[in-house]
Design an enzyme around this catalytic site. Sequence first.
Site, PDB file in Angstrom:
ATOM      1  N   SER A 103     -12.826  -6.266 -18.657  1.00  0.00           N
ATOM      2  CA  SER A 103     -13.483  -5.256 -17.835  1.00  0.00           C
ATOM      3  C   SER A 103     -12.462  -4.524 -16.977  1.00  0.00           C
ATOM      4  O   SER A 103     -11.682  -3.736 -17.482  1.00  0.00           O
ATOM      5  CB  SER A 103     -14.573  -5.925 -16.993  1.00  0.00           C
ATOM      6  OG  SER A 103     -15.403  -4.978 -16.391  1.00  0.00           O
ATOM      7  N   HIS A 160     -22.236  -2.661 -16.397  1.00  0.00           N
ATOM      8  CA  HIS A 160     -22.210  -2.503 -17.853  1.00  0.00           C
ATOM      9  C   HIS A 160     -23.584  -2.216 -18.445  1.00  0.00           C
ATOM     10  O   HIS A 160     -23.917  -2.684 -19.529  1.00  0.00           O
ATOM     11  CB  HIS A 160     -21.573  -3.727 -18.509  1.00  0.00           C
ATOM     12  CG  HIS A 160     -20.149  -3.940 -18.089  1.00  0.00           C
ATOM     13  ND1 HIS A 160     -19.140  -3.070 -18.426  1.00  0.00           N
ATOM     14  CD2 HIS A 160     -19.577  -4.895 -17.318  1.00  0.00           C
ATOM     15  CE1 HIS A 160     -18.001  -3.484 -17.890  1.00  0.00           C
ATOM     16  NE2 HIS A 160     -18.251  -4.580 -17.210  1.00  0.00           N
TER      17      HIS A 160
END
Length: 390
Positions: free
Chosen positions: A179, A292
């Site tokens: 990420s 997300h």
Amino acid sequence: MHSLLHHPAILRTPTPVHSLVLRTMATAACSSSLLHPSVSLRNLSSSRNAASSLGFSVTRSRVSMSLSTESQSAINDSLFAHYKPSSAFLFPGQGAQAIGMGQEAQSVAAAADLYNKANHILGYDLLDICVNGPKEKLDSTVISQPAIYVTSLAAVELLRVREGGEQIINSVDVTCGLSLGEYTALAFAGAFSFEDGLKLVKLRGEAMQAAADAAKSAMVSIIGLDSERVQELCDSANQEVDETDKVQIANYLCPGNYAVSGGLKGIKVVEAKAKSFKARMTVRLAVAGAFHTSFMEPAVSRLEAALAETEIRSPRIPVISNVDGQPHADPDTIKKILARQVTSPVQWETTVKTLLAKGLKSSYELGPGKVIAGIFKRVDKTASVENISA
């Protein structure tokens, strides 16, 4: 964009996945401490690679200019299509932060200098927060993201002064990050400067926090189920909530550990139903909101605007994207990928399995925490991952 946060309940649980819940150099100029020799790559001419590694743009020939934008992008983006990894640098994401990180880095001038540069860009003493806290402040999205980015690149500098460290750095032929860590990986690979990367990370944290504040949402880690069963759990929960509270898998971390994001009501339903789906446990994650997922859509336009103004070059080595598990060489494609990353599920499990299947021999986790090493061991017990903290 964030990894799953470390949670005490996981540490207390005697299970192979208890340590796996996420906690988730470049060259600004030739004088940057993060600039190091470029690794030769197939399909790249030596002249283009050398110029790119020094931060200079490469002039296309008039013949090249006749190609359409789409075809030129496709040619550039396929440069790493057949990469063969042997040594990887892996960078952690949000949640890896811990009080005291960055202290060791002060013993190395090049590493300490990164914190000094960061202070000017961020407008506050980052090292002081990293070393002394308070924890609540360090854990906040707007601070933890820059803190992990800087500390992870400082770890590279600590490795550099270690005996044989420079050789290890120069041998790395693929990199990726969980990420937030994707930005760190891109900086290490020379796609943008340390300073530009930090500015992007700063804005990213602020934009994601703002998007989270705009709606009631959350994340929960599901322990002990495979991805198909977690998807069934999400489908079942979605039948009981409105569109605004839908949930989805947001982080494909590793077998038996997946994060679900969505509206607060949907997350509560997931937690209530988890045991009936034979989940070992659920852990509500201490994050600002449903990362997300489409809940982060308000952050996309801000990221797109910032990325449009940022000089991004082709990485000197493959950087694996969280969005599709593939390396990208075209700068415009990288910009689009980074903007999409905030609303797209993190394909970390696919990334790990692909690297190992392609023959990856050695890996180094650079930065705070040892979550990534645990994930690799979860996928393959024989995987070799050394942690280098700062």
